[in-house]
Motif scaffolding. Structure first.
Motif, PDB file in Angstrom:
ATOM      1  N   ALA A  13      33.033 -16.110 -26.413  1.00 36.27           N
ATOM      2  CA  ALA A  13      33.183 -14.781 -25.836  1.00 36.27           C
ATOM      3  C   ALA A  13      32.322 -14.639 -24.586  1.00 36.27           C
ATOM      4  N   GLU A  14      32.836 -13.929 -23.599  1.00 32.01           N
ATOM      5  CA  GLU A  14      32.107 -13.744 -22.358  1.00 32.01           C
ATOM      6  C   GLU A  14      30.872 -12.880 -22.584  1.00 32.01           C
ATOM      7  N   ASP A  15      29.811 -13.186 -21.874  1.00 29.47           N
ATOM      8  CA  ASP A  15      28.578 -12.436 -22.004  1.00 29.47           C
ATOM      9  C   ASP A  15      28.756 -10.975 -21.603  1.00 29.47           C
ATOM     10  N   SER A  16      29.663 -10.725 -20.678  1.00 29.72           N
ATOM     11  CA  SER A  16      29.788  -9.396 -20.112  1.00 29.72           C
ATOM     12  C   SER A  16      30.186  -8.350 -21.129  1.00 29.72           C
ATOM     13  N   THR A  17      30.796  -8.744 -22.196  1.00 29.85           N
ATOM     14  CA  THR A  17      31.287  -7.757 -23.141  1.00 29.85           C
ATOM     15  C   THR A  17      30.279  -7.450 -24.233  1.00 29.85           C
ATOM     16  N   HIS A  18      29.196  -8.223 -24.322  1.00 29.08           N
ATOM     17  CA  HIS A  18      28.148  -7.998 -25.313  1.00 29.08           C
ATOM     18  C   HIS A  18      28.709  -7.946 -26.735  1.00 29.08           C
ATOM     19  N   ILE A  19      29.680  -8.791 -27.010  1.00 34.32           N
ATOM     20  CA  ILE A  19      30.281  -8.782 -28.341  1.00 34.32           C
ATOM     21  C   ILE A  19      29.348  -9.504 -29.295  1.00 34.32           C
ATOM     22  N   PRO A  20      28.994  -8.893 -30.403  1.00 36.10           N
ATOM     23  CA  PRO A  20      28.083  -9.543 -31.345  1.00 36.10           C
ATOM     24  C   PRO A  20      28.650 -10.873 -31.832  1.00 36.10           C
ATOM     25  N   TYR A  21      27.773 -11.825 -31.954  1.00 39.73           N
ATOM     26  CA  TYR A  21      28.171 -13.146 -32.425  1.00 39.73           C
ATOM     27  C   TYR A  21      28.356 -13.122 -33.933  1.00 39.73           C
ATOM     28  N   VAL A  22      29.519 -13.579 -34.384  1.00 39.68           N
ATOM     29  CA  VAL A  22      29.812 -13.672 -35.813  1.00 39.68           C
ATOM     30  C   VAL A  22      29.985 -15.154 -36.136  1.00 39.68           C
ATOM     31  N   PRO A  23      28.929 -15.834 -36.586  1.00 42.58           N
ATOM     32  CA  PRO A  23      28.993 -17.293 -36.763  1.00 42.58           C
ATOM     33  C   PRO A  23      30.133 -17.754 -37.658  1.00 42.58           C
ATOM     34  N   ALA A  24      30.466 -16.991 -38.693  1.00 42.62           N
ATOM     35  CA  ALA A  24      31.510 -17.426 -39.624  1.00 42.62           C
ATOM     36  C   ALA A  24      32.862 -17.571 -38.941  1.00 42.62           C
ATOM     37  N   LEU A  25      33.069 -16.841 -37.842  1.00 43.61           N
ATOM     38  CA  LEU A  25      34.359 -16.924 -37.159  1.00 43.61           C
ATOM     39  C   LEU A  25      34.552 -18.259 -36.455  1.00 43.61           C
ATOM     40  N   ASP A  26      33.454 -18.972 -36.164  1.00 42.65           N
ATOM     41  CA  ASP A  26      33.599 -20.345 -35.688  1.00 42.65           C
ATOM     42  C   ASP A  26      34.368 -21.174 -36.719  1.00 42.65           C
ATOM     43  N   GLY A  27      33.973 -20.998 -37.969  1.00 41.81           N
ATOM     44  CA  GLY A  27      34.626 -21.739 -39.034  1.00 41.81           C
ATOM     45  C   GLY A  27      36.070 -21.335 -39.222  1.00 41.81           C
ATOM     46  N   VAL A  28      36.363 -20.046 -39.086  1.00 37.71           N
ATOM     47  CA  VAL A  28      37.745 -19.590 -39.205  1.00 37.71           C
ATOM     48  C   VAL A  28      38.583 -20.163 -38.079  1.00 37.71           C
ATOM     49  N   ARG A  29      38.030 -20.180 -36.873  1.00 39.72           N
ATOM     50  CA  ARG A  29      38.742 -20.784 -35.749  1.00 39.72           C
ATOM     51  C   ARG A  29      39.003 -22.265 -35.997  1.00 39.72           C
ATOM     52  N   ALA A  30      37.990 -22.963 -36.482  1.00 41.18           N
ATOM     53  CA  ALA A  30      38.157 -24.386 -36.785  1.00 41.18           C
ATOM     54  C   ALA A  30      39.220 -24.581 -37.861  1.00 41.18           C
ATOM     55  N   LEU A  31      39.195 -23.720 -38.882  1.00 44.49           N
ATOM     56  CA  LEU A  31      40.203 -23.806 -39.941  1.00 44.49           C
ATOM     57  C   LEU A  31      41.600 -23.599 -39.377  1.00 44.49           C
ATOM     58  N   SER A  32      41.755 -22.637 -38.482  1.00 46.14           N
ATOM     59  CA  SER A  32      43.091 -22.343 -37.948  1.00 46.14           C
ATOM     60  C   SER A  32      43.665 -23.534 -37.196  1.00 46.14           C
ATOM     61  N   ILE A  33      42.864 -24.178 -36.338  1.00 43.74           N
ATOM     62  CA  ILE A  33      43.400 -25.292 -35.568  1.00 43.74           C
ATOM     63  C   ILE A  33      43.614 -26.513 -36.465  1.00 43.74           C
ATOM     64  N   CYS A  34      42.770 -26.686 -37.471  1.00 46.26           N
ATOM     65  CA  CYS A  34      42.973 -27.806 -38.400  1.00 46.26           C
ATOM     66  C   CYS A  34      44.271 -27.636 -39.194  1.00 46.26           C
TER      67      CYS A  34
END
Length: 356
Positions: A13-34
């Protein structure tokens, strides 16, 4: 994706939007592409069971949900349309353009096919999906259609436009029901999978603490996750009947439970360095994976294709995705940030008031 909230195409996510980092969503993204790669590159069971088709729908529903979650979060916090479109276009187009150039050289694609893909119209003009490993690029057209629609609405309504995802999702789902479309690549029959992620973003923003408290007991998380997963899996099967119409919302429910749960074994897996790396290169993995199973790579007996050539395909794909992400795509993302930095400062939300 890297450390940071993931985009629909694998970028942090771009820094400009100040979106809180949700670490678990890295795993969901990885799961989706796998899931998507497994569905397209491996035999997952007897053809009669249609497991590959089911797994592909699972992966794409997660992919789209994460996209909607990110985009609505961005617009909610920074409704500057110029910044939004500049960063989205320079995130999506460079890798796509490079991929199409490679295909032109290898498969002699016609100019019309290239143009249809660059205009993100291939999910309506389906000739743009033929002539080479192009069959998966329809999803980018759904994505870009959503980007343009939300940008246009934001231009007139500002950040209030995000609330339109609620009626829009309902309308699209009702259109799908009327058309009997369990699954379709046309934007107006598929975009509710992205809109459901937007709904999740709004729910998480306003009720995130309550959801987290509700899911605090481990047994409740496991029950909710199990029930939602089973229903979601069924909704990804053609024999799942009318439950197919609820697939967008079941995928969003799955993502919502995962991002708010506190069950440590699951979080350790989703937040692992491997998951973060796969998430980081996920867009490039998606773009290039069809190429690595085309031509000679997809010839021969089942033994030759899956035991001999598929490991080569995965190795080649990993190398291509890594090179594309870090050597080709990142410079374009940095350019987008540079071009929009002044506008970002102008439209950035004010800091939250101190409570101490």
């Amino acid at each position: 994706m890297t450390a940071g909230l993931q985009t629909s195409s694998g970028a942090p996510a771009e820094d400009s939007t100040h979106i809180p980092y949700v670490p678990a969503l890295d795993g969901v993204r990885a799961l989706s592409i796998c899931l998507v790669m497994a569905a397209h590159m491996l035999p997952l069971g007897p053809k009669s069971l249609e497991v590959n088709a089911m797994v592909a729908k699972m992966g794409m529903s997660l992919f789209f949900c994460l996209s909607g979650f990110l985009i609505i979060s961005m617009i909610r916090r920074n409704p500057d349309v110029v910044t939004f479109l500049t960063r989205r276009v320079l995130r999506i187009v460079p890798a796509l353009a490079m991929y199409l150039l490679i295909l032109v050289l290898l498969f002699d694609l016609s100019g019309r096919v290239v143009l249809i893909n660059l205009l993100f119209a291939n999910n309506y003009f389906t000739e743009g999906l033929t002539g080479g490993p192009l069959g998966h690029l329809w999803s980018l057209s759904v994505e870009m259609g959503f980007y343009m629609a939300i940008a246009g609405l934001t231009l007139f309504l500002g950040s209030r436009s995000v609330w339109l995802v609620l009626p829009a999702a309902l309308i699209v789902t009702l259109i799908r029901i009327d058309a009997g479309a369990y699954v379709n690549i046309k934007t107006h029959l598929r975009v509710d999978e992205i809109l459901s992620g937007g709904i999740l973003a709004l729910v998480a923003q306003h009720y995130g603490n309550r959801i987290k408290a509700f899911l605090a007991p481990t047994h409740r998380t496991l029950w909710m996750l199990s029930i939602t997963t089973v229903l979601w899996v069924i909704s990804c099967r053609m024999d799942g009947g009318a439950l197919n119409y609820l697939r967008p919302y079941l995928a969003a429910g799955f993502v919502g439970i995962v991002m708010h749960c506190q069950w440590q074994p699951l979080l350790r897996l989703l937040q692992s360095r491997i998951a973060a790396y796969i998430a980081n290169i996920s867009y490039a993995l998606y773009i290039y994976h069809f190429l690595t199973i085309s031509g000679w790579m997809n010839t021969g007996s089942d033994w030759e294709r899956y035991l001999l050539k598929r490991p080569l395909s995965f190795a080649l794909l990993l190398a291509l995705a890594h090179a594309s992400t870090f050597w080709w795509e990142h410079p374009w993302q940095n350019l987008a940030k540079s071009l929009t930095r002044k506008r970002q400062k102008k439209y950035a939300p004010p800091p939250a008031p101190r409570t101490d």
